[in-house]
Design a protein around this motif. Sequence first.
Motif, PDB file in Angstrom:
ATOM      1  N   ARG A 150       0.850  -1.191   0.000  1.00 34.58           N
ATOM      2  CA  ARG A 150       0.000   0.000   0.000  1.00 34.58           C
ATOM      3  C   ARG A 150       0.879   1.230   0.000  1.00 34.58           C
ATOM      4  NH1 ARG A 150      -2.656  -0.265   5.034  1.00 34.58           N
ATOM      5  NH2 ARG A 150      -2.042   1.870   5.164  1.00 34.58           N
ATOM      6  N   LEU A 151       0.649   2.109  -0.925  1.00 39.42           N
ATOM      7  CA  LEU A 151       1.367   3.367  -0.957  1.00 39.42           C
ATOM      8  C   LEU A 151       0.668   4.309   0.022  1.00 39.42           C
ATOM      9  CD1 LEU A 151       2.842   5.101  -3.966  1.00 39.42           C
ATOM     10  CD2 LEU A 151       1.397   6.439  -2.493  1.00 39.42           C
ATOM     11  N   SER A 152       1.421   4.874   0.946  1.00 37.80           N
ATOM     12  CA  SER A 152       0.794   5.776   1.915  1.00 37.80           C
ATOM     13  C   SER A 152       1.000   7.235   1.550  1.00 37.80           C
ATOM     14  CB  SER A 152       1.291   5.500   3.335  1.00 37.80           C
ATOM     15  OG  SER A 152       2.696   5.551   3.378  1.00 37.80           O
ATOM     16  N   SER A 153       2.184   7.591   1.011  1.00 36.84           N
ATOM     17  CA  SER A 153       2.397   8.991   0.643  1.00 36.84           C
ATOM     18  C   SER A 153       3.496   9.125  -0.399  1.00 36.84           C
ATOM     19  CB  SER A 153       2.747   9.829   1.867  1.00 36.84           C
ATOM     20  OG  SER A 153       4.013   9.478   2.361  1.00 36.84           O
ATOM     21  N   ILE A 154       3.407  10.226  -1.128  1.00 32.95           N
ATOM     22  CA  ILE A 154       4.448  10.593  -2.078  1.00 32.95           C
ATOM     23  C   ILE A 154       4.634  12.106  -1.958  1.00 32.95           C
ATOM     24  CG2 ILE A 154       2.769  10.737  -3.960  1.00 32.95           C
ATOM     25  CD1 ILE A 154       5.079  10.014  -5.895  1.00 32.95           C
ATOM     26  N   THR A 155       5.884  12.523  -1.908  1.00 25.69           N
ATOM     27  CA  THR A 155       6.212  13.946  -1.848  1.00 25.69           C
ATOM     28  C   THR A 155       7.143  14.265  -3.004  1.00 25.69           C
ATOM     29  OG1 THR A 155       6.051  13.912   0.557  1.00 25.69           O
ATOM     30  CG2 THR A 155       7.202  15.783  -0.427  1.00 25.69           C
ATOM     31  N   ILE A 156       6.810  15.322  -3.740  1.00 28.35           N
ATOM     32  CA  ILE A 156       7.630  15.751  -4.867  1.00 28.35           C
ATOM     33  C   ILE A 156       8.131  17.154  -4.575  1.00 28.35           C
ATOM     34  CG2 ILE A 156       7.680  16.270  -7.334  1.00 28.35           C
ATOM     35  CD1 ILE A 156       5.543  14.121  -7.708  1.00 28.35           C
ATOM     36  N   LYS A 157       9.446  17.311  -4.668  1.00 20.04           N
ATOM     37  CA  LYS A 157      10.069  18.612  -4.431  1.00 20.04           C
ATOM     38  C   LYS A 157      11.025  18.908  -5.578  1.00 20.04           C
ATOM     39  CE  LYS A 157      12.897  21.221  -1.222  1.00 20.04           C
ATOM     40  NZ  LYS A 157      13.548  21.269   0.065  1.00 20.04           N
ATOM     41  N   TYR A 158      10.890  20.096  -6.134  1.00 19.00           N
ATOM     42  CA  TYR A 158      11.762  20.521  -7.215  1.00 19.00           C
ATOM     43  C   TYR A 158      12.825  21.468  -6.673  1.00 19.00           C
ATOM     44  CZ  TYR A 158       8.086  18.852 -10.325  1.00 19.00           C
ATOM     45  OH  TYR A 158       7.171  18.071 -10.983  1.00 19.00           O
ATOM     46  N   THR A 159      14.050  21.298  -7.155  1.00 14.68           N
ATOM     47  CA  THR A 159      15.090  22.289  -6.946  1.00 14.68           C
ATOM     48  C   THR A 159      15.390  22.854  -8.332  1.00 14.68           C
ATOM     49  OG1 THR A 159      16.893  20.709  -7.208  1.00 14.68           O
ATOM     50  CG2 THR A 159      16.036  21.021  -4.968  1.00 14.68           C
ATOM     51  N   VAL A 165       9.933  11.283  -2.837  1.00 11.30           N
ATOM     52  CA  VAL A 165       9.983  10.355  -1.706  1.00 11.30           C
ATOM     53  C   VAL A 165       8.646   9.635  -1.651  1.00 11.30           C
ATOM     54  CG1 VAL A 165      10.211  10.118   0.790  1.00 11.30           C
ATOM     55  CG2 VAL A 165      11.593  11.820  -0.434  1.00 11.30           C
ATOM     56  N   ILE A 166       8.695   8.318  -1.681  1.00 11.12           N
ATOM     57  CA  ILE A 166       7.490   7.490  -1.650  1.00 11.12           C
ATOM     58  C   ILE A 166       7.566   6.592  -0.422  1.00 11.12           C
ATOM     59  CG2 ILE A 166       6.170   5.703  -2.843  1.00 11.12           C
ATOM     60  CD1 ILE A 166       7.474   6.723  -5.472  1.00 11.12           C
ATOM     61  N   ASP A 167       6.542   6.650   0.423  1.00 10.41           N
ATOM     62  CA  ASP A 167       6.440   5.757   1.579  1.00 10.41           C
ATOM     63  C   ASP A 167       5.365   4.721   1.282  1.00 10.41           C
ATOM     64  OD1 ASP A 167       8.386   7.024   3.148  1.00 10.41           O
ATOM     65  OD2 ASP A 167       6.944   8.475   3.904  1.00 10.41           O
ATOM     66  N   TYR A 168       5.701   3.454   1.524  1.00 10.74           N
ATOM     67  CA  TYR A 168       4.735   2.388   1.287  1.00 10.74           C
ATOM     68  C   TYR A 168       4.941   1.264   2.285  1.00 10.74           C
ATOM     69  CZ  TYR A 168       8.265  -0.633  -0.947  1.00 10.74           C
ATOM     70  OH  TYR A 168       9.358  -1.427  -1.196  1.00 10.74           O
ATOM     71  N   SER A 169       3.928   0.418   2.424  1.00 11.40           N
ATOM     72  CA  SER A 169       4.066  -0.787   3.231  1.00 11.40           C
ATOM     73  C   SER A 169       4.042  -1.976   2.279  1.00 11.40           C
ATOM     74  CB  SER A 169       2.924  -0.890   4.247  1.00 11.40           C
ATOM     75  OG  SER A 169       1.690  -0.935   3.576  1.00 11.40           O
ATOM     76  N   GLY A 170       4.744  -3.000   2.651  1.00  8.57           N
ATOM     77  CA  GLY A 170       4.845  -4.178   1.791  1.00  8.57           C
ATOM     78  C   GLY A 170       6.286  -4.644   1.731  1.00  8.57           C
ATOM     79  N   GLU A 171       6.523  -5.619   0.879  1.00  5.39           N
ATOM     80  CA  GLU A 171       7.870  -6.164   0.744  1.00  5.39           C
ATOM     81  C   GLU A 171       8.824  -5.139   0.147  1.00  5.39           C
ATOM     82  OE1 GLU A 171       8.204  -9.938  -1.227  1.00  5.39           O
ATOM     83  OE2 GLU A 171       6.254 -10.558  -0.467  1.00  5.39           O
ATOM     84  N   LEU A 191      18.164   6.020  -7.308  1.00  2.95           N
ATOM     85  CA  LEU A 191      16.968   5.411  -6.732  1.00  2.95           C
ATOM     86  C   LEU A 191      17.403   4.510  -5.590  1.00  2.95           C
ATOM     87  CD1 LEU A 191      13.911   4.709  -6.806  1.00  2.95           C
ATOM     88  CD2 LEU A 191      14.485   2.912  -8.432  1.00  2.95           C
ATOM     89  N   GLN A 192      16.885   4.796  -4.403  1.00  2.71           N
ATOM     90  CA  GLN A 192      17.200   3.985  -3.228  1.00  2.71           C
ATOM     91  C   GLN A 192      15.905   3.569  -2.551  1.00  2.71           C
ATOM     92  OE1 GLN A 192      19.780   6.134  -0.594  1.00  2.71           O
ATOM     93  NE2 GLN A 192      21.253   6.583  -2.196  1.00  2.71           N
ATOM     94  N   ILE A 193      15.898   2.347  -2.053  1.00  6.51           N
ATOM     95  CA  ILE A 193      14.740   1.842  -1.316  1.00  6.51           C
ATOM     96  C   ILE A 193      15.255   1.272  -0.010  1.00  6.51           C
ATOM     97  CG2 ILE A 193      12.762   0.295  -1.332  1.00  6.51           C
ATOM     98  CD1 ILE A 193      12.952   0.302  -4.402  1.00  6.51           C
ATOM     99  N   LYS A 194      14.700   1.780   1.099  1.00  9.59           N
ATOM    100  CA  LYS A 194      15.167   1.361   2.418  1.00  9.59           C
ATOM    101  C   LYS A 194      13.994   1.152   3.360  1.00  9.59           C
ATOM    102  CE  LYS A 194      19.511   3.778   1.961  1.00  9.59           C
ATOM    103  NZ  LYS A 194      20.425   4.749   2.449  1.00  9.59           N
ATOM    104  N   ASN A 195      14.277   0.420   4.427  1.00  7.57           N
ATOM    105  CA  ASN A 195      13.295   0.295   5.497  1.00  7.57           C
ATOM    106  C   ASN A 195      13.228   1.619   6.246  1.00  7.57           C
ATOM    107  OD1 ASN A 195      12.764  -2.422   4.992  1.00  7.57           O
ATOM    108  ND2 ASN A 195      14.486  -3.065   6.243  1.00  7.57           N
TER     109      ASN A 195
END
Length: 142
Positions: free
Chosen positions: A72-81, A88-94, A123-127
Amino acid sequence: MCRLFYPETDMISGSGFNRAVEHEIKTWYTEAVCTFDKESIIPETIKEETGLVLFGILLEIFALIKGKNKGRLSSITIKYTRKKVNIVIDYSGELIKRNKKDEQVNSLDRSIFERAELLGGDLQIKNAEHDCRRIKLVIPIN
C-alpha cells in the motif's frame, strides 16, 4: 499506453507532470497522500525524454508496490530544486530489491534502478519503520 491519457506536451511541463502523477496515485491508491512541496518552484519545462522516462519509472514503482508486493502506498512527496526533482514514496509491503530477475512489470530491458541511473539520477529503497519502506528518487530535470 500513457500517451493515450497524457499527451507528451503535457508531460514535459512541471504542472502537467504533477497532475499526471497525482491522477495516477489516486487511481492506484485512493487513500494515499500526494504532496508537492509548496516552497519549490515547479519548472516550466522538464527535459522531454527525462519527464517521460521518469513518469514510466513511477508507473512501474506503483505497479511493483501494488502487484507482486501486495503493498500500500501511503504517501508521495515531490520537491523541485533548480536542477533536480526529489521524490519520496512511503509504502508498506515487501522491499523492492535491486537485481531481482522478476522485478520488471513490463517488457522493458532495464530495471527501474538502471533507468534512474541512465537519467543521471539515483533510486534507493530502504526500510523506514516497522513495516514501512521509503523510496528516494532523485533525477536531474534540465
